[in-house]
Design an enzyme around this catalytic site. Structure first.
Site, PDB file in Angstrom:
ATOM      1  N   HIS A   1       0.773  -1.073  -0.141  1.00 48.67           N
ATOM      2  CA  HIS A   1      -0.168  -0.062   0.022  1.00 48.67           C
ATOM      3  C   HIS A   1       0.779   1.259  -0.063  1.00 48.67           C
ATOM      4  CE1 HIS A   1       0.561  -1.489   4.110  1.00 48.67           C
ATOM      5  NE2 HIS A   1       0.680  -0.311   4.477  1.00 48.67           N
TER       6      HIS A   1
ATOM      7  N   HIS B   1       0.925   5.295   0.901  1.00 49.52           N
ATOM      8  CA  HIS B   1       0.585   6.064   1.768  1.00 49.52           C
ATOM      9  C   HIS B   1       0.762   7.645   1.070  1.00 49.52           C
ATOM     10  CE1 HIS B   1       0.552   3.835   5.777  1.00 49.52           C
ATOM     11  NE2 HIS B   1       1.440   3.315   5.283  1.00 49.52           N
TER      12      HIS B   1
HETATM   13  P1  5GP Z   1       1.785   0.033   7.447  1.00 54.96           P
HETATM   14  O1  5GP Z   1       2.326   0.453   8.625  1.00 54.96           O
HETATM   15  O2  5GP Z   1       1.609  -1.294   7.194  1.00 54.96           O
HETATM   16  O3  5GP Z   1       2.485   0.646   6.362  1.00 54.96           O
HETATM   17  O4  5GP Z   1       0.415   1.009   7.418  1.00 54.96           O
HETATM   18  C1  5GP Z   1      -0.847   0.345   7.401  1.00 54.96           C
HETATM   19  C2  5GP Z   1      -2.142   1.502   7.694  1.00 54.96           C
HETATM   20  O5  5GP Z   1      -3.207   0.816   7.444  1.00 54.96           O
HETATM   21  C3  5GP Z   1      -1.690   2.367   8.879  1.00 54.96           C
HETATM   22  O6  5GP Z   1      -1.653   3.734   8.566  1.00 54.96           O
HETATM   23  C4  5GP Z   1      -3.213   2.135   9.497  1.00 54.96           C
HETATM   24  O7  5GP Z   1      -3.754   3.165   9.982  1.00 54.96           O
HETATM   25  C5  5GP Z   1      -4.290   1.508   8.310  1.00 54.96           C
HETATM   26  N1  5GP Z   1      -5.067   0.567   8.726  1.00 54.96           N
HETATM   27  C6  5GP Z   1      -5.004  -0.623   9.359  1.00 54.96           C
HETATM   28  N2  5GP Z   1      -6.161  -1.240   9.409  1.00 54.96           N
HETATM   29  C7  5GP Z   1      -7.000  -0.496   8.693  1.00 54.96           C
HETATM   30  C8  5GP Z   1      -8.323  -0.624   8.377  1.00 54.96           C
HETATM   31  O8  5GP Z   1      -8.940  -1.897   8.706  1.00 54.96           O
HETATM   32  N3  5GP Z   1      -9.019   0.231   7.581  1.00 54.96           N
HETATM   33  C9  5GP Z   1      -8.377   1.358   6.905  1.00 54.96           C
HETATM   34  N4  5GP Z   1      -8.922   2.020   6.344  1.00 54.96           N
HETATM   35  N5  5GP Z   1      -7.062   1.707   7.406  1.00 54.96           N
HETATM   36  C10 5GP Z   1      -6.376   0.656   8.376  1.00 54.96           C
END
Ligand code: 5GP
Length: 139
Positions: A98, A100
């Site tokens: 993903h 950001h």
């Molecule tokens: P990572 O740390 O993996 O790069 O970021 C994961 C992101 O996914 C985090 O910013 C977190 O807030 C977001 N996130 C986690 N679970 C969910 C969810 O169920 N729905 C949405 N919309 N965002 C999520």
């Protein structure tokens, strides 16, 4: 077991979806770092940037390209930090690649991505030459 993001794609859990096409989807982050913080994902589940097939990577970039100005305009941001946490050691928590898109503002004091790195290695020229040659040979 499918990732939480696959469950969003399948409509099994709710999300604020802001864009969707055949292969990608963008939705608001549930715990935003700034208003408008958006995630862009391929609909199919790939863990890391390098796992994404080239054609889907092209689609993913096209959606990022579309969403950056949409997000900036929607929240009147001065800029955006656009980033992937690529792998667990880099802070990736959801194993579904993903991007950001985090809106940034002149006065937000959050600094550049460089601010995450406290210790910088002191590399000699020959070490830089070696690592450059090594990377080039694998590219
Ligand atoms: P990572 O740390 O993996 O790069 O970021 C994961 C992101 O996914 C985090 O910013 C977190 O807030 C977001 N996130 C986690 N679970 C969910 C969810 O169920 N729905 C949405 N919309 N965002 C999520």
């Amino acid at each position: 077991m499918s990732t939480i993001f696959s469950q969003i794609v399948e409509g099994e859990i709710p999300a604020r979806i802001v864009y969707e096409d055949e292969t990608t989807v963008a939705f608001l982050d549930a715990n935003p770092l700034a208003p408008g913080h958006t995630l862009v994902i391929p609909k199919d589940e790939y863990e890391r940037v390098n796992d994404v097939p080239e054609d889907i990577a092209t689609d993913l970039y096209a959606t990022i390209h579309r969403m950056v100005p949409a997000v900036e305009d929607a929240v009147d941001a001065d800029a955006t930090t656009v980033a992937f946490n690529n792998g667990e050691a880099a802070g990736q928590e959801v194993p579904h690649v993903h991007c950001h898109i985090v809106p940034r503002f002149e006065d937000d004091d959050d600094g550049p991505i460089h601010a995450m790195f406290g210790q910088r290695p002191d590399l000699a020229d020959d070490e830089l030459d070696d690592v450059a040659a090594d990377i080039e040979s694998r590219a």
